[in-house]
Design an enzyme around this catalytic site. Structure first.
Site, PDB file in Angstrom:
ATOM      1  N   GLU A   1       0.841  -1.203   0.000  1.00 18.70           N
ATOM      2  CA  GLU A   1       0.000   0.000   0.000  1.00 18.70           C
ATOM      3  C   GLU A   1       0.872   1.247   0.000  1.00 18.70           C
ATOM      4  O   GLU A   1       2.052   1.187   0.359  1.00 18.70           O
ATOM      5  CB  GLU A   1      -0.933  -0.012   1.218  1.00 18.70           C
ATOM      6  CG  GLU A   1      -0.222   0.074   2.542  1.00 18.70           C
ATOM      7  CD  GLU A   1      -1.125  -0.291   3.718  1.00 18.70           C
ATOM      8  OE1 GLU A   1      -1.316  -1.493   3.969  1.00 18.70           O
ATOM      9  OE2 GLU A   1      -1.618   0.644   4.370  1.00 18.70           O
TER      10      GLU A   1
ATOM     11  N   LYS B   1       2.819   4.540   0.927  1.00 20.39           N
ATOM     12  CA  LYS B   1       3.332   5.104   2.177  1.00 20.39           C
ATOM     13  C   LYS B   1       2.968   6.590   2.146  1.00 20.39           C
ATOM     14  O   LYS B   1       3.543   7.360   1.376  1.00 20.39           O
ATOM     15  CB  LYS B   1       4.843   4.908   2.246  1.00 20.39           C
ATOM     16  CG  LYS B   1       5.442   5.328   3.552  1.00 20.39           C
ATOM     17  CD  LYS B   1       6.862   4.822   3.676  1.00 20.39           C
ATOM     18  CE  LYS B   1       7.425   5.120   5.055  1.00 20.39           C
ATOM     19  NZ  LYS B   1       7.420   6.526   5.396  1.00 20.39           N
TER      20      LYS B   1
ATOM     21  N   ASP C   1       2.578  10.459   3.001  1.00 18.00           N
ATOM     22  CA  ASP C   1       3.523  11.416   3.562  1.00 18.00           C
ATOM     23  C   ASP C   1       2.748  12.424   4.408  1.00 18.00           C
ATOM     24  O   ASP C   1       2.317  13.469   3.927  1.00 18.00           O
ATOM     25  CB  ASP C   1       4.261  12.115   2.410  1.00 18.00           C
ATOM     26  CG  ASP C   1       5.562  12.730   2.870  1.00 18.00           C
ATOM     27  OD1 ASP C   1       5.904  12.560   4.061  1.00 18.00           O
ATOM     28  OD2 ASP C   1       6.223  13.379   2.052  1.00 18.00           O
TER      29      ASP C   1
ATOM     30  N   TYR D   1      -3.635   2.416   8.734  1.00 18.48           N
ATOM     31  CA  TYR D   1      -2.782   1.436   8.062  1.00 18.48           C
ATOM     32  C   TYR D   1      -2.366   0.250   8.940  1.00 18.48           C
ATOM     33  O   TYR D   1      -1.710  -0.658   8.479  1.00 18.48           O
ATOM     34  CB  TYR D   1      -1.563   2.079   7.405  1.00 18.48           C
ATOM     35  CG  TYR D   1      -0.568   2.785   8.342  1.00 18.48           C
ATOM     36  CD1 TYR D   1       0.120   2.106   9.349  1.00 18.48           C
ATOM     37  CD2 TYR D   1      -0.293   4.131   8.166  1.00 18.48           C
ATOM     38  CE1 TYR D   1       1.032   2.745  10.157  1.00 18.48           C
ATOM     39  CE2 TYR D   1       0.623   4.787   8.972  1.00 18.48           C
ATOM     40  CZ  TYR D   1       1.282   4.088   9.974  1.00 18.48           C
ATOM     41  OH  TYR D   1       2.180   4.727  10.782  1.00 18.48           O
TER      42      TYR D   1
ATOM     43  N   LYS E   1      11.166   3.192  -1.141  1.00 11.03           N
ATOM     44  CA  LYS E   1      11.128   4.657  -1.218  1.00 11.03           C
ATOM     45  C   LYS E   1      11.155   5.159  -2.674  1.00 11.03           C
ATOM     46  O   LYS E   1      11.968   4.692  -3.473  1.00 11.03           O
ATOM     47  CB  LYS E   1      12.335   5.257  -0.474  1.00 11.03           C
ATOM     48  CG  LYS E   1      12.372   4.919   1.005  1.00 11.03           C
ATOM     49  CD  LYS E   1      11.192   5.458   1.784  1.00 11.03           C
ATOM     50  CE  LYS E   1      11.290   6.908   2.071  1.00 11.03           C
ATOM     51  NZ  LYS E   1      11.694   7.274   3.395  1.00 11.03           N
TER      52      LYS E   1
ATOM     53  N   CYS F   1       5.746  47.537 -16.036  1.00 14.22           N
ATOM     54  CA  CYS F   1       5.578  46.233 -16.686  1.00 14.22           C
ATOM     55  C   CYS F   1       6.785  45.955 -17.589  1.00 14.22           C
ATOM     56  O   CYS F   1       7.134  46.794 -18.426  1.00 14.22           O
ATOM     57  CB  CYS F   1       4.285  46.232 -17.496  1.00 14.22           C
ATOM     58  SG  CYS F   1       4.125  44.771 -18.529  1.00 14.22           S
TER      59      CYS F   1
ATOM     60  N   CYS G   1       5.277  46.097 -21.398  1.00 15.79           N
ATOM     61  CA  CYS G   1       4.731  47.302 -22.053  1.00 15.79           C
ATOM     62  C   CYS G   1       5.131  48.592 -21.351  1.00 15.79           C
ATOM     63  O   CYS G   1       4.838  49.677 -21.853  1.00 15.79           O
ATOM     64  CB  CYS G   1       3.214  47.205 -22.152  1.00 15.79           C
ATOM     65  SG  CYS G   1       2.387  47.428 -20.573  1.00 15.79           S
TER      66      CYS G   1
ATOM     67  N   CYS H   1      -0.109  44.624 -14.004  1.00 18.99           N
ATOM     68  CA  CYS H   1       0.253  45.615 -15.010  1.00 18.99           C
ATOM     69  C   CYS H   1      -1.013  46.394 -15.339  1.00 18.99           C
ATOM     70  O   CYS H   1      -2.066  45.797 -15.565  1.00 18.99           O
ATOM     71  CB  CYS H   1       0.792  44.900 -16.255  1.00 18.99           C
ATOM     72  SG  CYS H   1       0.678  45.914 -17.736  1.00 18.99           S
TER      73      CYS H   1
ATOM     74  N   CYS I   1      -1.003  46.151 -23.368  1.00 21.46           N
ATOM     75  CA  CYS I   1       0.169  45.324 -23.033  1.00 21.46           C
ATOM     76  C   CYS I   1       0.165  44.063 -23.898  1.00 21.46           C
ATOM     77  O   CYS I   1      -0.789  43.282 -23.881  1.00 21.46           O
ATOM     78  CB  CYS I   1       0.114  44.962 -21.551  1.00 21.46           C
ATOM     79  SG  CYS I   1       1.383  43.792 -21.074  1.00 21.46           S
TER      80      CYS I   1
HETATM   81  N1  5U1 Z   1       0.751   2.511   4.653  1.00 23.78           N
HETATM   82  C1  5U1 Z   1       1.556   2.327   5.715  1.00 23.78           C
HETATM   83  N2  5U1 Z   1       2.364   3.256   6.167  1.00 23.78           N
HETATM   84  N3  5U1 Z   1       2.996   2.720   7.215  1.00 23.78           N
HETATM   85  C2  5U1 Z   1       3.933   3.260   8.045  1.00 23.78           C
HETATM   86  N4  5U1 Z   1       1.643   1.211   6.429  1.00 23.78           N
HETATM   87  C3  5U1 Z   1       2.545   1.440   7.399  1.00 23.78           C
HETATM   88  N5  5U1 Z   1       2.992   0.648   8.382  1.00 23.78           N
HETATM   89  C4  5U1 Z   1       3.915   1.150   9.218  1.00 23.78           C
HETATM   90  C5  5U1 Z   1       4.405   2.462   9.074  1.00 23.78           C
HETATM   91  C6  5U1 Z   1       5.426   3.003  10.006  1.00 23.78           C
HETATM   92  O1  5U1 Z   1       4.379   0.410  10.244  1.00 23.78           O
HETATM   93  C7  5U1 Z   1       3.931  -0.941  10.433  1.00 23.78           C
HETATM   94  C8  5U1 Z   1       4.539  -1.849   9.422  1.00 23.78           C
HETATM   95  C9  5U1 Z   1       4.370  -1.323  11.809  1.00 23.78           C
END
Ligand code: 5U1
Length: 684
Positions: A118, A120, A122, A230, A328, A422, A425, A440, A446
């Protein structure tokens, strides 16, 4: 308990169930059931009843999301099980090595191991604890052992259930996941901050983390945050009968994620289970290709051994589980040098400083330009020419300069001077009080504004002139052949043939296309004029409301504000536009050049569809959806993007998908393209 009291009690519990269900459908299933107005009405009613019966207020009530008073600080929360970090993988070889390490410990073949993959996300990692199905604690990851208790803030997120939905609720549940901000919400938040001169966030991760760490939950409540689960970190089902879980007992991570959805959590729609390292690496590659279209930031893929028994067997090493790894993706921020700053003039004269950079690859794409937004942003960043800067590129969003490394500033760094005239022009640059954007003042005098205005005038949703691309427009303006849109219609094929790469055929085609474009609709014509803040939908509303160009021109501010979706700002722009002598000259020249629209459109027709809501889906053979939408709006209908109980009719073209299914489920009338055309003909 008296009878009225009993009735109130019943209404409270019914409203709570309805609101919880509406929330679940909106956030988790992405299938809204109530309109926003209905949701707000029910919530208001519930608040009223709870005010009358304070003894009935409970922390899991939907009224209690934004209730807590501002905090002085956040308490420390020790995680019952540490929130670990993950080992990283950067290549197919690393993925194979991980799978082989797992296979060796499990004494099996790597190809036979099922992995759950799945995105990751941010964002900010969060833990939520539920006791008897009620949210009791929410905390940040912190250092992995101890985090900050931010329960009141997390409660404001509508994707965090205050109470678990459905059945088989465990005595204890700890869910972990990520709080994220989507690109659209992030951009809107930063745009607002730039206008107000408040804090601008460098990226959605910082915006999510910063929003969660507000001492006042009312601020968090205004931020577009989403919680995506998750991991089930702890679960205690001892309260349930042995057989209660029946066949649905959870033995894998993917089953747990499915179960979390039923309890009211969002989890990744991209989750897939695959066997062996080759398919895992294919998944990573495919998700990498999709990364720019997701609408939120991800920095890789989390690959987990799917079988929970195997996870336990594999256990942990130091600070990371042996059963998972993070693949990553390339970073979305890179560092480069700011070589210069140029100032670009847009269609409405807005001046944007553009950073010219030493080319750098950001998340797989070469970036050599980035936006610096406006003068305030340059000041906020404190950036100078020659500086080392961090560039961020994500999704469709224009790359941005997000940071400056002052320590690396060279001695010969130069200040960026915002022009007062500008650069194209020479007209004065003006900045109205309270506006972040400088413009402008040259208008169509222009050349830069003229080029952009012409590009807009001939664009697909405006006059839709085939064969008149950006480069050609720039040439025509630079040669002074086209000073105003009306000049386009006086170009001749023999004149055009003298231009590089314009043969006899393409010149004749262009003249024919221009001739064809003269016959348009009032809505398209209004849109083509490029009045500030008047997009396609507003233009259609103005056309159907006023019926003729003259009536629109004559309308005062109040008459304009009476139009559907037109507020004071748009009304002012429209009013001002028609009071500028040079705009009136342009209009006259266009009409003289032969621009026309059908008579039926310029006389305000009846609006037989007033009060109705229509939805268009799929592709049609004889018209675009935009055209269908404009014609419906001209008849008084509202055209919505999704089907709900309020939808009057769905027009289903070729390959109609989920909207058609939904309309059928809700018993909404569905018609095909042929019927739609017949009905339009009858109404128009
Ligand atoms: N999608 C996802 N992100 N993430 C981050 N799953 C997931 N699992 C994590 C972490 C730190 O940790 C478990 C594998 C323990």
């Amino acid at each position: 308990m008296s009878q009225p009291e009993q009735k109130n009690l019943e209404e409270i519990s019914r409203l709570r169930a309805e609101l919880d269900d509406a929330n679940y459908r909106y956030y988790i299933l992405d299938e809204p059931k109530l309109t926003d107005a209905d949701y707000d009405r029910k919530l208001q009613r519930l608040k009223q009843l709870e005010f009358k019966h304070p003894e009935l207020v409970s922390p899991d009530s939907p009224t209690q999301r934004v209730g807590a008073a501002p905090a002085e600080g956040f308490p420390e929360v020790a995680h019952a099980i540490p929130m670990l970090s993950l080992d990283n993988a950067f290549s197919r070889n690393d993925i194979t090595a991980f799978a082989e390490r797992v296979a060796e410990r499990l004494e099996c073949q790597a190809e036979d191991i099922e992995f759950s993959c799945e995105p990751k996300l941010d964002g900010a990692a969060i833990s939520l604890v539920y006791e008897q199905g009620i949210l009791v604690s929410g905390a940040t990851r912190g250092d992995g052992r101890t985090g900050e208790g931010i329960t009141s803030n997390l409660r404001t997120l509508r994707s965090v259930p205050l109470k678990l939905m459905g059945s088989n609720i465990p005595a204890l549940l700890e869910v972990r996941g990520e709080v994220i901000m989507r690109h659209a919400g992030f951009e809107a938040l930063n745009d607002r901050a730039r206008e107000e001169g408040s804090k601008v966030f460098a990226n959605p991760r910082n915006a999510a983390a910063g929003s969660l760490r507000q001492l006042d939950p009312r601020i968090t409540a205004t931020r577009p945050l989403e919680f995506h689960a998750y991991q089930v970190a702890r679960i205690d089902m001892a309260n349930l009968d042995d057989g209660a879980m029946g066949n649905s007992a959870m033995t894998t991570h993917s089953q747990q994620m499915e179960r979390l959805k039923k309890w009211g959590f969002l989890s990744s729609a991209e989750l897939r289970t695959v066997s062996g390292p080759v398919l895992v690496a294919d998944y990573c590659e495919q998700l990498g290709e999709k990364r720019d279209q997701l609408g939120y930031d991800i920095d890789g893929v989390v690959i987990k051994v799917n079988d929970l028994r195997h996870q336990r067997e594999l256990g942990f090493v130091a600070r990371a589980p042996r059963w998972a790894v993070a693949f990553k993706f390339p970073a979305q921020e890179e560092v480069t040098t700011l070589n210069d700053v140029e100032f670009q003039i847009g269609r409405t004269g807005a001046i944007t400083p553009v950073a010219r950079l030493a080319p750098v690859t950001v998340a797989g794409v070469t970036v050599s330009n980035a936006t610096l937004h406006n003068a305030d942003e340059i000041n906020r960043l404190g950036v100078m020419i020659g500086d080392t800067v961090a560039i961020r590129r994500a999704g469709d969003v224009i790359p941005q300069v997000v940071r400056v490394d002052i320590d690396k500033r060279p001695a010969q760094a130069r200040a960026i001077t915002f022009p007062v005239h500008c650069p194209v022009c020479g007209s004065d640059i003006e900045r109205l009080e309270g506006e972040a954007v400088a413009r402008c003042s040259g208008g169509l005098y222009c050349a830069a504004q003229r080029k952009e205005a012409l590009k807009h005038f001939v664009s697909r949703k405006a006059l839709d002139v085939d064969g008149l691309g950006e480069k050609l427009i720039e040439q025509l303006v630079d040669l002074d052949w086209v000073k105003s849109p009306a000049d386009l219609f006086h170009l001749t094929a023999s004149q055009l043939q003298t231009l590089p790469r314009m043969g006899e055929k393409s010149s004749t085609n262009l003249v024919n296309a221009l001739d064809k474009a003269k016959h348009t609709t009032l809505a398209r014509f209004i849109y083509a004029l490029g009045i500030r803040e008047v997009g396609e939908a507003t233009a259609a509303n103005l056309a159907s409301h006023f019926g003729t160009l003259q009536t629109l021109q004559d309308a005062d501010q109040a008459a304009l504000e009476a139009v559907n979706d037109v507020g004071p700002i748009v009304a002012t722009h429209v009013h001002t536009f028609f009071r500028q002598p040079h705009n009136l000259e342009t209009l006259e020249a266009l009409l003289d050049a032969g621009i026309t629209w059908q008579e039926s459109e310029i006389t305000q027709g009846p609006t037989p569809l007033a009060g109705q809501t229509w939805v268009l889906t799929g592709t049609m053979d004889t018209m675009t959806r935009d055209e269908g939408k404009a014609r419906l709006q001209a008849l008084g209908a509202k055209v919505a993007g999704s089907v709900s109980k309020k939808t009057t009719c769905l027009v289903a073209g070729e390959a109609a998908g989920s909207k058609l299914t939904k309309a059928e489920q809700l018993g909404v009338e569905v018609i095909d393209e042929a019927t739609f055309i017949e009905r339009l003909a009858a109404w128009e």
